[in-house]
Design an enzyme around this catalytic site. Structure first.
Site, PDB file in Angstrom:
ATOM      1  CD1 TRP A 126       5.575  -5.419  15.417  1.00 17.46           C
ATOM      2  CD2 TRP A 126       4.520  -7.327  14.661  1.00 17.46           C
ATOM      3  NE1 TRP A 126       6.422  -6.222  14.687  1.00 17.46           N
ATOM      4  CE2 TRP A 126       5.740  -7.188  14.486  1.00 17.46           C
ATOM      5  CE3 TRP A 126       3.727  -8.296  14.592  1.00 17.46           C
ATOM      6  CZ2 TRP A 126       6.234  -8.289  13.752  1.00 17.46           C
ATOM      7  CZ3 TRP A 126       4.184  -9.449  13.773  1.00 17.46           C
ATOM      8  CH2 TRP A 126       5.632  -9.516  13.383  1.00 17.46           C
ATOM      9  CG  ASP A 207       1.355 -12.155  18.481  1.00 14.30           C
ATOM     10  OD1 ASP A 207       2.117 -13.101  18.799  1.00 14.30           O
ATOM     11  OD2 ASP A 207       1.558 -11.049  17.814  1.00 14.30           O
ATOM     12  CE  LYS A 242      10.403 -11.120  19.197  1.00 17.57           C
ATOM     13  NZ  LYS A 242      10.753 -10.189  18.215  1.00 17.57           N
TER      14      LYS A 242
HETATM   15  C1  LMR Z   1       9.619  -5.891  16.673  1.00 19.87           C
HETATM   16  O1  LMR Z   1       8.422  -5.579  16.788  1.00 19.87           O
HETATM   17  O2  LMR Z   1      10.540  -5.168  16.640  1.00 19.87           O
HETATM   18  C2  LMR Z   1      10.008  -7.325  16.306  1.00 19.87           C
HETATM   19  O3  LMR Z   1       8.625  -8.237  16.568  1.00 19.87           O
HETATM   20  C3  LMR Z   1      10.729  -7.790  15.199  1.00 19.87           C
HETATM   21  C4  LMR Z   1       9.968  -7.719  13.962  1.00 19.87           C
HETATM   22  O4  LMR Z   1       9.977  -8.608  13.245  1.00 19.87           O
HETATM   23  O5  LMR Z   1       9.204  -6.653  13.777  1.00 19.87           O
END
Ligand code: LMR
Length: 395
Positions: A126, A207, A242
């Protein structure tokens, strides 16, 4: 005083949502941010949440300050969601500002209390993992994870890298619904990974932002349950954004499994110090919702079945899209889309194809090719399939 501050780079995920909201194309489809949309394309207000909120309103509880770490009921519920009935006496848990807040708190803890300056994350991970960890003064390194060519894992390379890290290294892992690839470890692979983490005396940091969106609430916690069976010390960041659809309430938790109950008391004290210095104590509305719905058997049952319905709907959308791509002779790997877990698929769409989807069809995905499946529904899945077939057609 402020003139030297230049323009900031927009956040890749949040800015995409803003662009989507401003798009006037009536056929627009948001497959960007990790948000669950229902069949009507709306963010759901879960019935169990609505019922819990009604009860809270009736109770007319005043809005006093909560304990710095959140209420004892809430933190105990976080532990039981993550670890089931296992002994949690050596685990320190605090309420956090969503999963992101848990990551930031943990990063500060790692920096200030453990004096670590490095963290290893999956390649890819992420985008905000990088931002949060670098923002907290950690140097981010990667370990091999996703194999673009096969659409699977580079598991042997991942284990080799983990096995080569210095003792005490912090390793971020996604127990389920890997963000952004949707490609998870099997149970056997988790066992092998945990064996390496333990043998090499590494510090795992799990996570788990999407618990319940993979195979189920308990199933998605497999890695945590396995880690708890060992003597590993580890951290867990979890989120209720979520799975209870409480995005804007900013509700999550940070749990630290310590070497002893006394160490857990001390670690909790350290986390409380960091919280107090930062935002003092957490907000209470979201945590009261979760406390109410998890403490009541009927509400909890209702929440779990609503969550199962979300999970099923995502799987159904995966199947419909994958079948449409296969029938249309797409060069995309439709099996990935069908089999990946959670909200995301790493589609294999390239930058140019993403740009065409956005410009010609008002379909929004996060670069490099992450698709958030719950943006699909019966009304737009054919449109999206046709668009994906078009932009991937050989010329
Ligand atoms: C995402 O990956 O889209 C979500 O976790 C929302 C975010 O805050 O990025």
């Amino acid at each position: 005083m402020f003139n030297h501050i230049g323009a900031s780079a927009p956040d890749p995920i949040m800015s995409l949502m803003e662009a989507y909201l401003q798009d006037e194309n009536t056929q627009k489809v948001n497959l960007g941010i990790g948000l669950y949309y229902d069949q009507q394309g709306r963010i759901p207000l879960m019935q169990a949440v609505e019922a819990a909120e009604r009860r809270l309103l009736e109770q007319r509880t005043p809005h006093g300050y909560p304990p710095i770490e959140g209420s004892p009921l809430f933190t105990q519920q976080v532990q039981s969601l993550l670890f089931g009935e296992q002994d949690t006496s050596a685990i320190a848990t605090v309420q956090t500002l969503g999963g992101s807040g848990a990551l930031k708190l943990a990063a500060d803890f790692i920096h200030h209390y453990l004096s670590r300056r490095d963290i290893w994350v999956s390649d890819p991970t992420w985008a905000n993992h990088w931002a949060i960890f670098e923002g907290a003064g950690l140097k981010v390194h990667t370990y091999p994870y996703f194999d673009e060519a096969s659409g699977g894992l580079r598991f042997d390379a991942m284990l080799d890298t983990l096995a080569s890290l210095p003792e005490g290294s912090v390793v971020l892992l996604h127990p389920c619904c890997h963000n952004p690839t949707g490609t998870d470890l099997t149970q056997a692979q988790w066992r092998a990974t945990i064996e390496v983490l333990q043998r090499r005396r590494l510090l795992p940091f799990f996570d788990i932002a999407y618990q319940g969106f993979g195979d189920g609430l308990v199933e998605d916690g497999f890695a945590l349950h396995e880690a708890l069976k060992t003597d590993l010390e580890f951290l867990v960041a979890n989120s209720f954004s979520k799975n209870v659809a409480l995005y804007g309430q900013r509700l999550g938790g940070l749990s630290v499994r310590c070497g002893s109950p006394q160490s857990a008391v001390n670690v909790k004290g350290a986390l409380k110090t960091l919280i107090r210095r930062s935002y003092s104590c957490p907000p209470t509305h979201g945590s009261r919702i979760v406390e109410t719905l998890l403490a009541d058997a009927a509400l909890r049952h209702q929440w779990e079945s609503e969550l199962a319905g979300m999970r099923q709907r995502i799987k159904q959308m995966r199947q419909i899209l994958a079948a449409g791509l296969e029938q249309g002779g797409s060069r995309l790997d439709h099996r990935r889309i069908r089999d990946q877990k959670g909200m995301f698929s790493y589609t294999g769409l390239n930058q140019q194809q993403l740009a065409r989807l956005r410009q010609e069809y008002a379909i929004y995905l996060v670069a490099p090719g992450r698709m958030c499946l719950p943006g699909l529904n019966q009304n737009n899945v054919d449109y999206v399939t046709a668009a994906m077939l078009d932009v991937t057609r050989a010329v």
